[in-house]
Design a protein around this motif. Sequence first.
Motif, PDB file in Angstrom:
ATOM      1  N   VAL A  13       0.857  -1.187   0.000  1.00  0.00           N
ATOM      2  CA  VAL A  13       0.000   0.000   0.000  1.00  0.00           C
ATOM      3  C   VAL A  13       0.894   1.238   0.000  1.00  0.00           C
ATOM      4  N   LEU A  14       0.759   2.066  -1.022  1.00  0.00           N
ATOM      5  CA  LEU A  14       1.489   3.329  -1.092  1.00  0.00           C
ATOM      6  C   LEU A  14       0.584   4.414  -0.544  1.00  0.00           C
ATOM      7  N   ALA A  15       0.944   4.948   0.620  1.00  0.00           N
ATOM      8  CA  ALA A  15       0.091   5.933   1.294  1.00  0.00           C
ATOM      9  C   ALA A  15       0.951   7.012   1.930  1.00  0.00           C
ATOM     10  N   VAL A  16       1.634   7.752   1.082  1.00  0.00           N
ATOM     11  CA  VAL A  16       2.452   8.873   1.538  1.00  0.00           C
ATOM     12  C   VAL A  16       1.956  10.140   0.853  1.00  0.00           C
ATOM     13  N   GLY A  17       2.377  11.294   1.367  1.00  0.00           N
ATOM     14  CA  GLY A  17       2.032  12.546   0.716  1.00  0.00           C
ATOM     15  C   GLY A  17       2.581  12.589  -0.703  1.00  0.00           C
ATOM     16  N   TRP A  18       1.850  13.245  -1.589  1.00  0.00           N
ATOM     17  CA  TRP A  18       2.205  13.230  -3.010  1.00  0.00           C
ATOM     18  C   TRP A  18       3.641  13.664  -3.259  1.00  0.00           C
ATOM     19  N   THR A  19       4.068  14.726  -2.614  1.00  0.00           N
ATOM     20  CA  THR A  19       5.410  15.245  -2.876  1.00  0.00           C
ATOM     21  C   THR A  19       6.498  14.320  -2.329  1.00  0.00           C
ATOM     22  N   ARG A  20       6.124  13.374  -1.482  1.00  0.00           N
ATOM     23  CA  ARG A  20       7.094  12.445  -0.897  1.00  0.00           C
ATOM     24  C   ARG A  20       7.207  11.141  -1.676  1.00  0.00           C
ATOM     25  N   ILE A  21       6.375  10.958  -2.679  1.00  0.00           N
ATOM     26  CA  ILE A  21       6.390   9.684  -3.401  1.00  0.00           C
ATOM     27  C   ILE A  21       7.751   9.382  -4.021  1.00  0.00           C
ATOM     28  N   THR A  37      -2.763   7.306  -2.874  1.00  0.00           N
ATOM     29  CA  THR A  37      -2.335   8.701  -2.795  1.00  0.00           C
ATOM     30  C   THR A  37      -3.293   9.625  -3.548  1.00  0.00           C
ATOM     31  N   ASN A  38      -3.176  10.897  -3.242  1.00  0.00           N
ATOM     32  CA  ASN A  38      -3.883  11.945  -3.976  1.00  0.00           C
ATOM     33  C   ASN A  38      -2.870  13.008  -4.379  1.00  0.00           C
ATOM     34  N   GLN A  39      -3.023  13.547  -5.590  1.00  0.00           N
ATOM     35  CA  GLN A  39      -1.979  14.395  -6.164  1.00  0.00           C
ATOM     36  C   GLN A  39      -2.058  15.844  -5.668  1.00  0.00           C
ATOM     37  N   PHE A  40      -1.919  15.998  -4.352  1.00  0.00           N
ATOM     38  CA  PHE A  40      -1.843  17.331  -3.762  1.00  0.00           C
ATOM     39  C   PHE A  40      -0.424  17.870  -3.913  1.00  0.00           C
ATOM     40  N   ALA A  41      -0.240  18.881  -4.743  1.00  0.00           N
ATOM     41  CA  ALA A  41       1.064  19.546  -4.813  1.00  0.00           C
ATOM     42  C   ALA A  41       1.292  20.367  -3.561  1.00  0.00           C
ATOM     43  N   SER A  42       0.214  20.875  -2.965  1.00  0.00           N
ATOM     44  CA  SER A  42       0.274  21.552  -1.666  1.00  0.00           C
ATOM     45  C   SER A  42      -1.028  21.257  -0.942  1.00  0.00           C
ATOM     46  N   THR A  70      -2.861  10.507 -15.484  1.00  0.00           N
ATOM     47  CA  THR A  70      -3.542  10.454 -14.194  1.00  0.00           C
ATOM     48  C   THR A  70      -2.492  10.273 -13.102  1.00  0.00           C
ATOM     49  N   GLY A  71      -2.895  10.513 -11.879  1.00  0.00           N
ATOM     50  CA  GLY A  71      -1.971  10.350 -10.763  1.00  0.00           C
ATOM     51  C   GLY A  71      -1.402   8.947 -10.686  1.00  0.00           C
ATOM     52  N   SER A  72      -2.254   7.944 -10.887  1.00  0.00           N
ATOM     53  CA  SER A  72      -1.787   6.563 -10.774  1.00  0.00           C
ATOM     54  C   SER A  72      -0.924   6.140 -11.951  1.00  0.00           C
ATOM     55  N   GLU A  73      -1.163   6.712 -13.121  1.00  0.00           N
ATOM     56  CA  GLU A  73      -0.255   6.440 -14.242  1.00  0.00           C
ATOM     57  C   GLU A  73       1.132   6.981 -13.914  1.00  0.00           C
ATOM     58  N   HIS A  74       1.178   8.143 -13.272  1.00  0.00           N
ATOM     59  CA  HIS A  74       2.463   8.701 -12.861  1.00  0.00           C
ATOM     60  C   HIS A  74       3.129   7.796 -11.831  1.00  0.00           C
ATOM     61  N   VAL A  75       2.344   7.346 -10.842  1.00  0.00           N
ATOM     62  CA  VAL A  75       2.881   6.439  -9.827  1.00  0.00           C
ATOM     63  C   VAL A  75       3.406   5.166 -10.487  1.00  0.00           C
ATOM     64  N   ALA A  76       2.645   4.608 -11.412  1.00  0.00           N
ATOM     65  CA  ALA A  76       3.072   3.382 -12.094  1.00  0.00           C
ATOM     66  C   ALA A  76       4.381   3.590 -12.847  1.00  0.00           C
ATOM     67  N   SER A  77       4.585   4.793 -13.380  1.00  0.00           N
ATOM     68  CA  SER A  77       5.833   5.064 -14.104  1.00  0.00           C
ATOM     69  C   SER A  77       7.038   5.059 -13.170  1.00  0.00           C
ATOM     70  N   LEU A  78       6.795   5.312 -11.877  1.00  0.00           N
ATOM     71  CA  LEU A  78       7.873   5.301 -10.891  1.00  0.00           C
ATOM     72  C   LEU A  78       8.127   3.914 -10.317  1.00  0.00           C
ATOM     73  N   LEU A  79       7.232   2.962 -10.619  1.00  0.00           N
ATOM     74  CA  LEU A  79       7.334   1.604 -10.078  1.00  0.00           C
ATOM     75  C   LEU A  79       7.277   0.592 -11.224  1.00  0.00           C
ATOM     76  N   PRO A  80       8.284   0.580 -12.087  1.00  0.00           N
ATOM     77  CA  PRO A  80       8.260  -0.329 -13.236  1.00  0.00           C
ATOM     78  C   PRO A  80       8.129  -1.779 -12.784  1.00  0.00           C
TER      79      PRO A  80
END
Length: 200
Positions: free
Chosen positions: A63-71, A90-95, A109-119
């Motif tokens: 489960v990935l559950a950190v603040g967006w800027t900390r991902i 997660t939710n894509q809160f920049a602030s 989308t936010g999750s597509e971005h997350v997926a790109s960081l977790l090949p």
Amino acid sequence: MRIGTLGAGTVAQAIARHAIRHGHEVVLSNSRGPASLAPLVEELGTLATAGTPAQAAAADLVVLAVGWTRIPDAVAELPRLDGTVVVDATNQFASLPPNPRIADLGDLTGSEHVASLLPGARVVKAFNALHARYLAPDPRHEAGRQVLFLAGDDPDAKDTVKGLAAEFGFAPVDLGTLREGGRLIQLGGPLSALHVLQQD
């Protein structure tokens, strides 16, 4: 099932409590190290342990559950998670409030971005669209079960998350892919923060 959390805040704790209540082992991690989680682990009981992010990421489901800027920092040192089901909560809160701002990801989308960081990981968007006051308690009510929206590109990964959510007592609703379904439940989407019950 052994469930690992990257992050140990409100959302991760809510999921951990549901998991432990149903007999799953949970490995919690955060950026401050396992020792900082000792009081929480003691409270959660024998099915909970604290570990490093890498140890948490070695679980059957993460489960990935950190603040967006900390991902980026949270996932940077992880080994490849080939085949691992990763629940993106997660939710894509920049602030954050009182001056909230949604991160501009262009067409992603936010999750597509997350997926790109977790090949290699099989990312499923879930548990992000509910406020904690709806996520933490028993999702079964006299009027019905709390609906839990989810989205993902891997059918088997979605089935795993749907099964877990149903076991917790939620009524999982599959919205499709990370692009189409993820857009519905991410910040600014029409189903974000929509709390509805499904009658059985």
